[in-house]
Design an enzyme around this catalytic site. Structure first.
Site, mmCIF file in Angstrom:
data_model
loop_
_atom_site.group_PDB
_atom_site.id
_atom_site.type_symbol
_atom_site.label_atom_id
_atom_site.label_comp_id
_atom_site.label_asym_id
_atom_site.label_seq_id
_atom_site.Cartn_x
_atom_site.Cartn_y
_atom_site.Cartn_z
ATOM 1 C CB SER A 124 -0.859 -0.028 1.268
ATOM 2 O OG SER A 124 -1.417 1.235 1.507
ATOM 3 C CB THR A 126 -0.396 3.068 4.148
ATOM 4 O OG1 THR A 126 -0.460 3.668 5.423
ATOM 5 C CG2 THR A 126 -0.054 1.614 4.330
ATOM 6 C CE1 TYR A 148 -4.022 -2.688 5.632
ATOM 7 C CE2 TYR A 148 -3.469 -0.376 5.244
ATOM 8 C CZ TYR A 148 -3.786 -1.630 4.762
ATOM 9 O OH TYR A 148 -3.854 -1.843 3.405
ATOM 10 C CE LYS A 152 -1.589 -4.319 3.384
ATOM 11 N NZ LYS A 152 -1.948 -5.637 2.846
ATOM 12 N NE ARG A 291 -9.534 9.545 7.780
ATOM 13 C CZ ARG A 291 -9.900 8.766 6.767
ATOM 14 N NH1 ARG A 291 -11.023 8.055 6.841
ATOM 15 N NH2 ARG A 291 -9.179 8.695 5.668
HETATM 16 P P1 NAD Z 1 -11.138 -6.774 1.272
HETATM 17 O O1 NAD Z 1 -11.341 -6.752 2.738
HETATM 18 O O2 NAD Z 1 -12.297 -6.535 0.387
HETATM 19 O O3 NAD Z 1 -10.451 -8.156 0.844
HETATM 20 C C1 NAD Z 1 -9.589 -8.876 1.702
HETATM 21 C C2 NAD Z 1 -10.134 -10.306 1.784
HETATM 22 O O4 NAD Z 1 -9.286 -11.086 2.629
HETATM 23 C C3 NAD Z 1 -11.542 -10.369 2.363
HETATM 24 O O5 NAD Z 1 -12.375 -11.075 1.458
HETATM 25 C C4 NAD Z 1 -11.370 -11.124 3.678
HETATM 26 O O6 NAD Z 1 -12.495 -11.926 3.970
HETATM 27 C C5 NAD Z 1 -10.112 -11.938 3.408
HETATM 28 N N1 NAD Z 1 -9.330 -12.304 4.596
HETATM 29 C C6 NAD Z 1 -8.910 -11.491 5.597
HETATM 30 N N2 NAD Z 1 -8.209 -12.196 6.504
HETATM 31 C C7 NAD Z 1 -8.174 -13.476 6.054
HETATM 32 C C8 NAD Z 1 -7.621 -14.678 6.562
HETATM 33 N N3 NAD Z 1 -6.954 -14.732 7.736
HETATM 34 N N4 NAD Z 1 -7.778 -15.826 5.856
HETATM 35 C C9 NAD Z 1 -8.458 -15.815 4.686
HETATM 36 N N5 NAD Z 1 -9.033 -14.710 4.172
HETATM 37 C C10 NAD Z 1 -8.882 -13.556 4.851
HETATM 38 O O7 NAD Z 1 -9.964 -5.729 0.955
HETATM 39 P P2 NAD Z 1 -9.438 -5.174 -0.453
HETATM 40 O O8 NAD Z 1 -9.752 -3.728 -0.512
HETATM 41 O O9 NAD Z 1 -9.842 -6.072 -1.542
HETATM 42 O O10 NAD Z 1 -7.870 -5.285 -0.187
HETATM 43 C C11 NAD Z 1 -7.105 -6.380 -0.634
HETATM 44 C C12 NAD Z 1 -5.675 -6.194 -0.175
HETATM 45 O O11 NAD Z 1 -5.166 -4.966 -0.715
HETATM 46 C C13 NAD Z 1 -5.516 -6.093 1.339
HETATM 47 O O12 NAD Z 1 -4.321 -6.761 1.707
HETATM 48 C C14 NAD Z 1 -5.390 -4.612 1.583
HETATM 49 O O13 NAD Z 1 -4.658 -4.322 2.750
HETATM 50 C C15 NAD Z 1 -4.631 -4.172 0.334
HETATM 51 N N6 NAD Z 1 -4.845 -2.744 0.016
HETATM 52 C C16 NAD Z 1 -6.112 -2.256 -0.085
HETATM 53 C C17 NAD Z 1 -6.312 -0.902 -0.335
HETATM 54 C C18 NAD Z 1 -7.701 -0.331 -0.389
HETATM 55 O O14 NAD Z 1 -7.849 0.887 -0.214
HETATM 56 N N7 NAD Z 1 -8.741 -1.125 -0.670
HETATM 57 C C19 NAD Z 1 -5.209 -0.050 -0.511
HETATM 58 C C20 NAD Z 1 -3.927 -0.587 -0.438
HETATM 59 C C21 NAD Z 1 -3.753 -1.948 -0.170
HETATM 60 N N1 UFG Z 2 -12.242 11.604 3.542
HETATM 61 C C1 UFG Z 2 -13.233 12.492 3.867
HETATM 62 N N2 UFG Z 2 -14.406 11.997 4.340
HETATM 63 C C2 UFG Z 2 -14.635 10.660 4.500
HETATM 64 C C3 UFG Z 2 -13.609 9.759 4.156
HETATM 65 C C4 UFG Z 2 -12.417 10.259 3.686
HETATM 66 O O1 UFG Z 2 -13.070 13.703 3.741
HETATM 67 O O2 UFG Z 2 -15.726 10.265 4.950
HETATM 68 C C5 UFG Z 2 -10.995 12.116 2.969
HETATM 69 C C6 UFG Z 2 -9.757 11.794 3.778
HETATM 70 O O3 UFG Z 2 -9.547 12.761 4.776
HETATM 71 C C7 UFG Z 2 -8.680 11.768 2.687
HETATM 72 C C8 UFG Z 2 -9.432 11.268 1.444
HETATM 73 O O4 UFG Z 2 -10.797 11.499 1.699
HETATM 74 O O5 UFG Z 2 -8.224 13.078 2.447
HETATM 75 C C9 UFG Z 2 -9.226 9.779 1.170
HETATM 76 O O6 UFG Z 2 -9.539 9.034 2.335
HETATM 77 P P1 UFG Z 2 -9.786 7.466 2.305
HETATM 78 O O7 UFG Z 2 -10.168 7.045 3.690
HETATM 79 O O8 UFG Z 2 -10.711 7.113 1.197
HETATM 80 O O9 UFG Z 2 -8.352 6.891 1.889
HETATM 81 P P2 UFG Z 2 -6.928 7.077 2.576
HETATM 82 O O10 UFG Z 2 -6.056 7.791 1.591
HETATM 83 O O11 UFG Z 2 -7.042 7.643 3.927
HETATM 84 O O12 UFG Z 2 -6.441 5.563 2.762
HETATM 85 C C10 UFG Z 2 -6.643 4.541 1.787
HETATM 86 C C11 UFG Z 2 -6.792 3.205 2.492
HETATM 87 C C12 UFG Z 2 -5.501 2.849 3.171
HETATM 88 C C13 UFG Z 2 -4.378 2.871 2.181
HETATM 89 C C14 UFG Z 2 -4.302 4.201 1.491
HETATM 90 C C15 UFG Z 2 -3.253 4.203 0.423
HETATM 91 O O13 UFG Z 2 -7.829 3.269 3.446
HETATM 92 O O14 UFG Z 2 -5.594 1.557 3.707
HETATM 93 O O15 UFG Z 2 -5.567 4.501 0.894
HETATM 94 O O16 UFG Z 2 -3.425 3.122 -0.410
HETATM 95 F F1 UFG Z 2 -3.215 2.637 2.821
#
Ligand code: NAD
Ligand code: UFG
Length: 339
Positions: A124, A126, A148, A152, A291
């Protein structure tokens, strides 16, 4: 080629399964459904008219992972499974460390036992913490600001140590920026449990009438309109990034690290405007306090992925908003009760 997708029933995983099947990979999914529904995988099959093998299994149970590897000769693993809610990770860090780290260690041990040493890991943006400058390149300093993010970072380090110990491993660390949008069919999309933490699912639930207004977390950032700026990337572009990574993984590259982003930053207000245009709905909002833990702006330099993987994001902000809205209005309560 047979690909094991952990977390394949989730948001990014289900979209990646579609693209894998479209490219004729055989797909095996492990998911414990802790944050997803098996319905997503039924719809993946419906979209692609292809089948996949699903195991409701937990990465915390090594026996369950071993059973999957005994049933299938896996060529590579795409490892999405993990918990991902930043705020929750601050409240219950041990659950996050246990699920994400122990789950990954179990997976790697079983992969090692079965001599499957090709893995793509969902990292990520992050891991860059609060970057000193923009756009963010892969070589920037890394840091974590919450448990979290620390999982990563720790998993990235574990994977790099593994490679140092055994050069037969091939590892892609893909650092996603902000995935949004849905498959253009509107059959699969993001289905957060409870009130969404992330901006775009929140906006779309306001548009569909499930929530009353968006809270904008601060309009006093040092950005053009004062609201936070992020690199929002369409989830299908992101899924295609994995498809472009796989052939490279099979050329024994060792450890590869790529940003998957568009290289563009859009503000919270621009996302709200984009969603209003795509949905033809007014999105009420109010400005609230920042936030805690949020950074002002974050966007990728995606040049390395373009040069080495021949991948780049093609979908626009309007595509992201239109496809999110199409999914949301066809499935106002997600996978649970649909029209
Ligand atoms: P998601 O929660 O929709 O998908 C993750 C899946 O993993 C879920 O279906 C959950 O049931 C499964 N899971 C969790 N723990 C498990 C375990 N112990 N055994 C088996 N299954 C398990 O999330 P997503 O948005 O699809 O994210 C996928 C990956 O990408 C994650 O690793 C997340 O950290 C990473 N990621 C997501 C974002 C984002 O903003 N969505 C950004 C950066 C990285
Ligand atoms: N925001 C609002 N109102 C809301 C939600 C978010 O104003 O209700 C703003 C936040 O302050 C930020 C922007 O919208 O400025 C994006 O926020 P998100 O929560 O959608 O996303 P983040 O960038 O905070 O984080 C996401 C994932 C993290 C990941 C990161 C980078 O939640 O897990 O993107 O991939 F690490």
């Amino acid at each position: 080629m047979k690909i094991l997708v952990t977390g394949g029933a989730g948001y990014i995983g289900s979209h990646t399964c579609v693209e894998l099947l479209n490219k004729n990979y055989d797909v095996v999914v492990i998911d414990n459904l802790s944050n997803s529904s098996e319905e997503s995988l039924k719809r993946v099959k419906n979209i692609t008219s292809k089948s996949l093998s699903f195991y409701k299994a937990d990465l915390l149970d090594k026996k369950e992972i071993t059973a999957v590897f005994s049933d299938h000769k896996i060529d590579a693993v795409i490892h999405f499974a993990g918990l991902k809610a930043v705020g929750e990770s601050v409240m219950i860090p041990l659950k996050y460390f246990h699920n994400n780290i122990t789950g990954t260690l179990n997976l790697l041990e079983v992969m090692n036992d079965f001599n499957t040493k090709n893995i793509v890991f969902s990292s990520s943006a992050t891991v860059y913490g609060n970057p000193a400058s923009l756009p963010i390149k892969e070589g920037f300093p890394l840091s974590a600001t919450n448990p979290y993010g620390r999982t990563k970072l720790m998993i990235e380090e574990i994977l790099q140590d593994l490679y140092r110990s055994d050069k037969n491993w091939n590892i892609a660390l893909l650092r996603y920026f902000n995935p949004v949008g849905a498959h253009e069919s509107g059959k699969i999309g993001e289905d957060p449990f409870g009130i969404p933490n992330n901006l775009v699912p929140y906006i779309s639930q306001v548009a569909v009438g499930a929530l009353s207004q968006v809270s904008i977390f601060g309009n006093d950032y040092d950005t053009p309109d004062g609201t936070g700026v992020r690199d929002f990337i369409h989830v299908v572009d992101l899924a295609l990034g994995h498809i472009k990574t796989l052939p490279k993984l099979f050329t024994n590259p060792g450890v590869m690290i790529y940003n998957l982003g568009t290289g563009l930053g859009y503000s919270v207000l621009e996302m709200i405007k984009g969603f209003e245009a795509a949905s033809n709905k007014k999105i009420p909002y109010k400005i609230t306090r920042r936030r805690p833990g949020d950074i002002a702006a974050c966007w990728a330099d995606p040049a390395k992925a373009k040069a080495e993987l021949d991948w780049e994001a093609n979908k626009t902000l309007i595509d992201m908003c239109k496809d999110t809205w199409n999914w949301q209005k066809k499935n106002p309560t997600g996978y649970q009760k649909t029209q």
